[in-house]
Design an enzyme around this catalytic site. Sequence first.
Site, PDB file in Angstrom:
ATOM      1  CD  GLN A 117     -36.269  45.676  19.430  1.00  0.00           C
ATOM      2  OE1 GLN A 117     -35.904  45.651  20.601  1.00  0.00           O
ATOM      3  NE2 GLN A 117     -36.222  44.610  18.661  1.00  0.00           N
ATOM      4  CG  HIS A 133     -35.127  51.877  20.436  1.00  0.00           C
ATOM      5  ND1 HIS A 133     -34.556  50.646  20.203  1.00  0.00           N
ATOM      6  CD2 HIS A 133     -35.882  51.727  21.555  1.00  0.00           C
ATOM      7  CE1 HIS A 133     -34.936  49.799  21.139  1.00  0.00           C
ATOM      8  NE2 HIS A 133     -35.744  50.426  21.970  1.00  0.00           N
ATOM      9  CB  CYS A 144     -37.778  74.872  22.628  1.00  0.00           C
ATOM     10  SG  CYS A 144     -37.370  74.429  20.907  1.00  0.00           S
ATOM     11  CB  CYS A 183     -35.326  78.312  20.982  1.00  0.00           C
ATOM     12  SG  CYS A 183     -34.499  76.760  21.435  1.00  0.00           S
TER      13      CYS A 183
END
Length: 278
Positions: A117, A133, A144, A183
């Site tokens: 976790q 997580h 994107c 991007c």
Amino acid sequence: MDATEDTNTSKQYSLFHKILRESKHVAILSGAGLSAESGVPTFRGPGGYWRRFVATQLATPEAFKENPSRVWQFYHYRRNGMLTKQPNPAHKALSKYRRLVDSKQAGETTTFTVITQNVDELTPRDVDPIEMHGSLFRIRCTACGRREQNRDNPICEALRGTEDIEKEEANIPIEKLPSCSGCGGLMRPDVVWFHENLDEDIMKRISDVLRECDLFLVVGTSAIVYPAAGFAERVKMKGGKVVEFNIEATMDEEDVDMRFVGPCGQTLPKALRVDGME
């Protein structure tokens, strides 16, 4: 009594060693208590503040949408602090035990899976942990969806020096925050925030592991919050064993077959019989 003295009995360890040798599919769920032994702050409970903010209130998509500068400064602070932390003996025990399994020196055990976790990447990479997580050192584009590993410190020039919480909080324009190399969109930490769902592919991997698991170790976590709380239940319902390793007992008596109380860095290496390995 010395606070570091192991109060678990040799009989307990012997019984666990027998169970471990006879188990075919061993899985571990690790949590914040494991990393706390490396000095990693949990940011939960009393004192869980960053500047004047409750840290858990910054770990939400709503907080990022409202003030990405503030949230990135919080995560830069965490990343910067993590780069000084080292795996502790419990982390190293996972790697050593994996070597035993891979070399067929772990009794009947054929698979060993670590589900964590934690987002700190202190779990050794050679155990190929399932990171429920996400990771502090992975980022994701909000436009994107591109994911990138990144351990740069700072991750962008505008965050340099903001780890000093004695200084006034900076107001960093979005165009100067981490951006996507594909991007150019705004990047965010690739972690699961409050109010977000866990990744479906990761949950499927965990489900596949639990389907086969016959020995489940709960290490450094209370495992009382779902979905993690359901993992131990699933193993118990199909006849598997559940063993807790924690600084103090946190799981109900009827939910565990055994427990080892004390620092995980002390109990886990001994339980996995790797305390003498290099």
